[in-house]
Scaffold this motif. Structure first.
Motif, PDB file in Angstrom:
ATOM      1  N   LEU A 149       0.046   2.910   6.871  1.00  0.00           N
ATOM      2  CA  LEU A 149      -0.022   1.538   6.370  1.00  0.00           C
ATOM      3  C   LEU A 149       0.782   1.417   5.086  1.00  0.00           C
ATOM      4  O   LEU A 149       0.580   2.176   4.133  1.00  0.00           O
ATOM      5  CB  LEU A 149      -1.483   1.147   6.099  1.00  0.00           C
ATOM      6  CG  LEU A 149      -1.683  -0.258   5.523  1.00  0.00           C
ATOM      7  CD1 LEU A 149      -1.277  -1.311   6.540  1.00  0.00           C
ATOM      8  CD2 LEU A 149      -3.122  -0.445   5.083  1.00  0.00           C
ATOM      9  N   TRP A 150       1.696   0.442   5.057  1.00  0.00           N
ATOM     10  CA  TRP A 150       2.521   0.173   3.866  1.00  0.00           C
ATOM     11  C   TRP A 150       2.236  -1.190   3.281  1.00  0.00           C
ATOM     12  O   TRP A 150       2.669  -1.498   2.176  1.00  0.00           O
ATOM     13  CB  TRP A 150       3.998   0.301   4.225  1.00  0.00           C
ATOM     14  CG  TRP A 150       4.372   1.713   4.510  1.00  0.00           C
ATOM     15  CD1 TRP A 150       4.356   2.344   5.736  1.00  0.00           C
ATOM     16  CD2 TRP A 150       4.781   2.706   3.570  1.00  0.00           C
ATOM     17  NE1 TRP A 150       4.729   3.653   5.589  1.00  0.00           N
ATOM     18  CE2 TRP A 150       5.000   3.904   4.281  1.00  0.00           C
ATOM     19  CE3 TRP A 150       4.974   2.689   2.186  1.00  0.00           C
ATOM     20  CZ2 TRP A 150       5.410   5.073   3.643  1.00  0.00           C
ATOM     21  CZ3 TRP A 150       5.395   3.855   1.573  1.00  0.00           C
ATOM     22  CH2 TRP A 150       5.599   5.037   2.301  1.00  0.00           C
ATOM     23  N   GLY A 151       1.519  -2.032   4.018  1.00  0.00           N
ATOM     24  CA  GLY A 151       1.205  -3.344   3.478  1.00  0.00           C
ATOM     25  C   GLY A 151       0.490  -4.223   4.479  1.00  0.00           C
ATOM     26  O   GLY A 151       0.361  -3.887   5.656  1.00  0.00           O
ATOM     27  N   ILE A 152       0.026  -5.355   3.971  1.00  0.00           N
ATOM     28  CA  ILE A 152      -0.624  -6.368   4.794  1.00  0.00           C
ATOM     29  C   ILE A 152      -0.100  -7.722   4.349  1.00  0.00           C
ATOM     30  O   ILE A 152      -0.159  -8.068   3.171  1.00  0.00           O
ATOM     31  CB  ILE A 152      -2.160  -6.324   4.648  1.00  0.00           C
ATOM     32  CG1 ILE A 152      -2.705  -4.979   5.122  1.00  0.00           C
ATOM     33  CG2 ILE A 152      -2.811  -7.490   5.399  1.00  0.00           C
ATOM     34  CD1 ILE A 152      -4.139  -4.712   4.730  1.00  0.00           C
ATOM     35  N   HIS A 182       0.845  -1.198   0.000  1.00  0.00           N
ATOM     36  CA  HIS A 182       0.000   0.000   0.000  1.00  0.00           C
ATOM     37  C   HIS A 182       0.879   1.245   0.000  1.00  0.00           C
ATOM     38  O   HIS A 182       1.819   1.338   0.781  1.00  0.00           O
ATOM     39  CB  HIS A 182      -0.891  -0.016   1.250  1.00  0.00           C
ATOM     40  CG  HIS A 182      -1.756   1.186   1.401  1.00  0.00           C
ATOM     41  ND1 HIS A 182      -1.475   2.196   2.298  1.00  0.00           N
ATOM     42  CD2 HIS A 182      -2.901   1.554   0.771  1.00  0.00           C
ATOM     43  CE1 HIS A 182      -2.414   3.121   2.219  1.00  0.00           C
ATOM     44  NE2 HIS A 182      -3.289   2.757   1.309  1.00  0.00           N
ATOM     45  N   ASN A 183       0.547   2.180  -0.875  1.00  0.00           N
ATOM     46  CA  ASN A 183       1.242   3.460  -0.893  1.00  0.00           C
ATOM     47  C   ASN A 183       0.351   4.472  -0.175  1.00  0.00           C
ATOM     48  O   ASN A 183      -0.693   4.865  -0.707  1.00  0.00           O
ATOM     49  CB  ASN A 183       1.511   3.915  -2.331  1.00  0.00           C
ATOM     50  CG  ASN A 183       2.316   5.193  -2.379  1.00  0.00           C
ATOM     51  OD1 ASN A 183       2.190   6.065  -1.533  1.00  0.00           O
ATOM     52  ND2 ASN A 183       3.162   5.298  -3.386  1.00  0.00           N
ATOM     53  N   PRO A 184       0.739   4.897   1.042  1.00  0.00           N
ATOM     54  CA  PRO A 184      -0.128   5.803   1.795  1.00  0.00           C
ATOM     55  C   PRO A 184      -0.221   7.208   1.186  1.00  0.00           C
ATOM     56  O   PRO A 184      -1.164   7.939   1.476  1.00  0.00           O
ATOM     57  CB  PRO A 184       0.515   5.849   3.179  1.00  0.00           C
ATOM     58  CG  PRO A 184       1.916   5.416   2.982  1.00  0.00           C
ATOM     59  CD  PRO A 184       1.930   4.514   1.783  1.00  0.00           C
ATOM     60  N   GLN A 185       0.724   7.572   0.330  1.00  0.00           N
ATOM     61  CA  GLN A 185       0.685   8.902  -0.278  1.00  0.00           C
ATOM     62  C   GLN A 185      -0.432   9.038  -1.314  1.00  0.00           C
ATOM     63  O   GLN A 185      -1.028  10.086  -1.443  1.00  0.00           O
ATOM     64  CB  GLN A 185       2.028   9.257  -0.938  1.00  0.00           C
ATOM     65  CG  GLN A 185       3.049   9.830   0.037  1.00  0.00           C
ATOM     66  CD  GLN A 185       3.491   8.833   1.107  1.00  0.00           C
ATOM     67  OE1 GLN A 185       3.866   7.710   0.806  1.00  0.00           O
ATOM     68  NE2 GLN A 185       3.418   9.237   2.358  1.00  0.00           N
ATOM     69  N   TYR A 223      10.348  -0.910  -1.029  1.00  0.00           N
ATOM     70  CA  TYR A 223       9.790  -1.484  -2.250  1.00  0.00           C
ATOM     71  C   TYR A 223       8.674  -0.597  -2.799  1.00  0.00           C
ATOM     72  O   TYR A 223       8.640  -0.304  -3.996  1.00  0.00           O
ATOM     73  CB  TYR A 223       9.264  -2.889  -1.955  1.00  0.00           C
ATOM     74  CG  TYR A 223       8.842  -3.655  -3.179  1.00  0.00           C
ATOM     75  CD1 TYR A 223       9.752  -4.466  -3.847  1.00  0.00           C
ATOM     76  CD2 TYR A 223       7.545  -3.576  -3.669  1.00  0.00           C
ATOM     77  CE1 TYR A 223       9.376  -5.177  -4.976  1.00  0.00           C
ATOM     78  CE2 TYR A 223       7.166  -4.282  -4.794  1.00  0.00           C
ATOM     79  CZ  TYR A 223       8.076  -5.079  -5.455  1.00  0.00           C
ATOM     80  OH  TYR A 223       7.699  -5.773  -6.577  1.00  0.00           O
ATOM     81  N   VAL A 224       7.764  -0.165  -1.917  1.00  0.00           N
ATOM     82  CA  VAL A 224       6.659   0.692  -2.362  1.00  0.00           C
ATOM     83  C   VAL A 224       7.206   2.023  -2.872  1.00  0.00           C
ATOM     84  O   VAL A 224       6.821   2.483  -3.953  1.00  0.00           O
ATOM     85  CB  VAL A 224       5.651   0.925  -1.210  1.00  0.00           C
ATOM     86  CG1 VAL A 224       4.624   1.982  -1.582  1.00  0.00           C
ATOM     87  CG2 VAL A 224       4.950  -0.386  -0.838  1.00  0.00           C
ATOM     88  N   LYS A 225       8.105   2.629  -2.120  1.00  0.00           N
ATOM     89  CA  LYS A 225       8.664   3.928  -2.544  1.00  0.00           C
ATOM     90  C   LYS A 225       9.377   3.821  -3.886  1.00  0.00           C
ATOM     91  O   LYS A 225       9.238   4.698  -4.733  1.00  0.00           O
ATOM     92  CB  LYS A 225       9.611   4.464  -1.476  1.00  0.00           C
ATOM     93  CG  LYS A 225       8.895   4.989  -0.243  1.00  0.00           C
ATOM     94  CD  LYS A 225       9.900   5.510   0.773  1.00  0.00           C
ATOM     95  CE  LYS A 225       9.191   6.108   1.971  1.00  0.00           C
ATOM     96  NZ  LYS A 225      10.151   6.585   2.981  1.00  0.00           N
ATOM     97  N   SER A 226      10.111   2.718  -4.082  1.00  0.00           N
ATOM     98  CA  SER A 226      10.864   2.567  -5.345  1.00  0.00           C
ATOM     99  C   SER A 226       9.925   2.391  -6.543  1.00  0.00           C
ATOM    100  O   SER A 226      10.281   2.732  -7.664  1.00  0.00           O
ATOM    101  CB  SER A 226      11.839   1.403  -5.264  1.00  0.00           C
ATOM    102  OG  SER A 226      11.152   0.167  -5.249  1.00  0.00           O
ATOM    103  N   ALA A 227       8.729   1.885  -6.298  1.00  0.00           N
ATOM    104  CA  ALA A 227       7.771   1.701  -7.393  1.00  0.00           C
ATOM    105  C   ALA A 227       7.236   3.043  -7.899  1.00  0.00           C
ATOM    106  O   ALA A 227       6.705   3.111  -9.004  1.00  0.00           O
ATOM    107  CB  ALA A 227       6.605   0.824  -6.928  1.00  0.00           C
ATOM    108  N   PHE A 228       7.402   4.085  -7.104  1.00  0.00           N
ATOM    109  CA  PHE A 228       6.853   5.397  -7.472  1.00  0.00           C
ATOM    110  C   PHE A 228       7.934   6.452  -7.663  1.00  0.00           C
ATOM    111  O   PHE A 228       7.630   7.624  -7.787  1.00  0.00           O
ATOM    112  CB  PHE A 228       5.834   5.850  -6.431  1.00  0.00           C
ATOM    113  CG  PHE A 228       4.612   4.979  -6.419  1.00  0.00           C
ATOM    114  CD1 PHE A 228       3.551   5.251  -7.275  1.00  0.00           C
ATOM    115  CD2 PHE A 228       4.540   3.860  -5.619  1.00  0.00           C
ATOM    116  CE1 PHE A 228       2.444   4.433  -7.301  1.00  0.00           C
ATOM    117  CE2 PHE A 228       3.434   3.037  -5.630  1.00  0.00           C
ATOM    118  CZ  PHE A 228       2.375   3.312  -6.477  1.00  0.00           C
ATOM    119  N   ASP A 229       9.184   6.027  -7.707  1.00  0.00           N
ATOM    120  CA  ASP A 229      10.286   6.977  -7.964  1.00  0.00           C
ATOM    121  C   ASP A 229      10.361   7.369  -9.405  1.00  0.00           C
ATOM    122  O   ASP A 229      10.024   6.674 -10.304  1.00  0.00           O
ATOM    123  CB  ASP A 229      11.637   6.361  -7.548  1.00  0.00           C
ATOM    124  CG  ASP A 229      11.799   6.385  -6.034  1.00  0.00           C
ATOM    125  OD1 ASP A 229      11.029   7.097  -5.362  1.00  0.00           O
ATOM    126  OD2 ASP A 229      12.685   5.673  -5.530  1.00  0.00           O
TER     127      ASP A 229
END
Length: 177
Positions: free
Chosen positions: A134-137, A45-48, A171-177
Motif C-alpha cells: 500500500l502506497w496510498g488511498i 503511506h510508506n510501507p517500509q 512522491y513517498v520515496k522522495s520524502a524519505f530520501d
C-alpha cells in the motif's frame, strides 16, 4: 472490466508536466468535480516504515471538514482492528466503494470509526498499491446523504488510481530520501 477512459479534465491534468504537489492538488479538485463529491483527499503511506500523511485535501465548501497532516505520522497499532477498509488496503485488496456508511456491512467498515474520524456518508476508498504494498488511498466522499457509484465512475476511479500509482510511489520515496 475494460479500462474506463478518463474524462478529459482528469487526463489533461495527468498529461501536464507539473510537480507532483501541483498535479495532486489539481487532480483532487477535478475528481471532486467529476464525482460531485464534498471532499477528496489523498493519504500517502510508506510501507517500509508504516508512516502515513494526508498530504492533499480538497473540499467543495468551507463547512466540510478538512483532513490533512503536515507531517508523516506512525499508524496506531489498533488501526487494522478499528478500520476494516484500511486493513483491506494493507492486504492489497481492490478499492472499496461505499454507497451508504449507515447500511454498509461491518466487515466492510466500522460505522462508529467512520463517524468519529471522517463524518462522511458515502465514500470511495481507492487503494494505491504496487507490488502488493500500500502506497496510498484516494478518498472522495459525500456528506449528508448516500451516493450510488456508477459502473462508469468505478471504472474511471480504478483507471485513475492505476495512472497515479507511480507518481504516488515516487512522491513517498522522495520524502524519505
Amino acid at each position: 472490466m475494460t479500462q474506463q477512459e478518463l474524462p478529459s479534465a482528469l487526463s489533461n491534468i495527468l498529461e501536464s508536466s507539473q510537480t507532483p504537489d501541483t498535479l495532486f492538488s489539481e487532480l483532487l479538485a477535478a475528481v471532486g468535480d467529476f464525482l460531485q463529491s464534498d471532499r477528496c483527499f489523498l493519504c500517502l503511506h510508506n510501507p517500509q516504515n508504516n508512516l502515513t500523511r494526508v498530504a492533499f485535501c480538497w473540499i467543495r465548501t468551507p463547512d466540510v471538514p478538512t483532513v490533512y497532516n503536515e507531517d508523516w505520522e506512525a499508524l496506531p497499532p489498533s488501526l487494522v482492528d478499528e478500520d476494516p477498509m484500511f486493513a483491506a488496503a494493507l492486504r492489497a485488496e481492490p478499492s472499496i466503494f461505499v454507497e451508504d456508511v449507515e447500511t454498509a456491512e461491518p466487515q466492510v467498515l466500522n460505522r462508529e470509526y467512520e463517524k468519529k474520524n471522517f463524518g462522511h456518508r458515502a465514500l470511495i476508498h481507492a487503494h494505491i498499491r504496487q507490488d502488493g504494498q500500500l502506497w496510498g488511498i484516494l478518498q472522495p466522499c459525500i456528506f449528508g446523504h448516500p451516493r450510488i457509484w456508477t459502473e462508469y465512475e468505478r471504472g474511471v476511479i480504478n483507471n485513475l488510481v492505476e495512472k497515479i500509482t507511480p507518481i504516488a510511489v515516487d512522491y513517498v520515496k522522495s520524502a524519505f530520501d
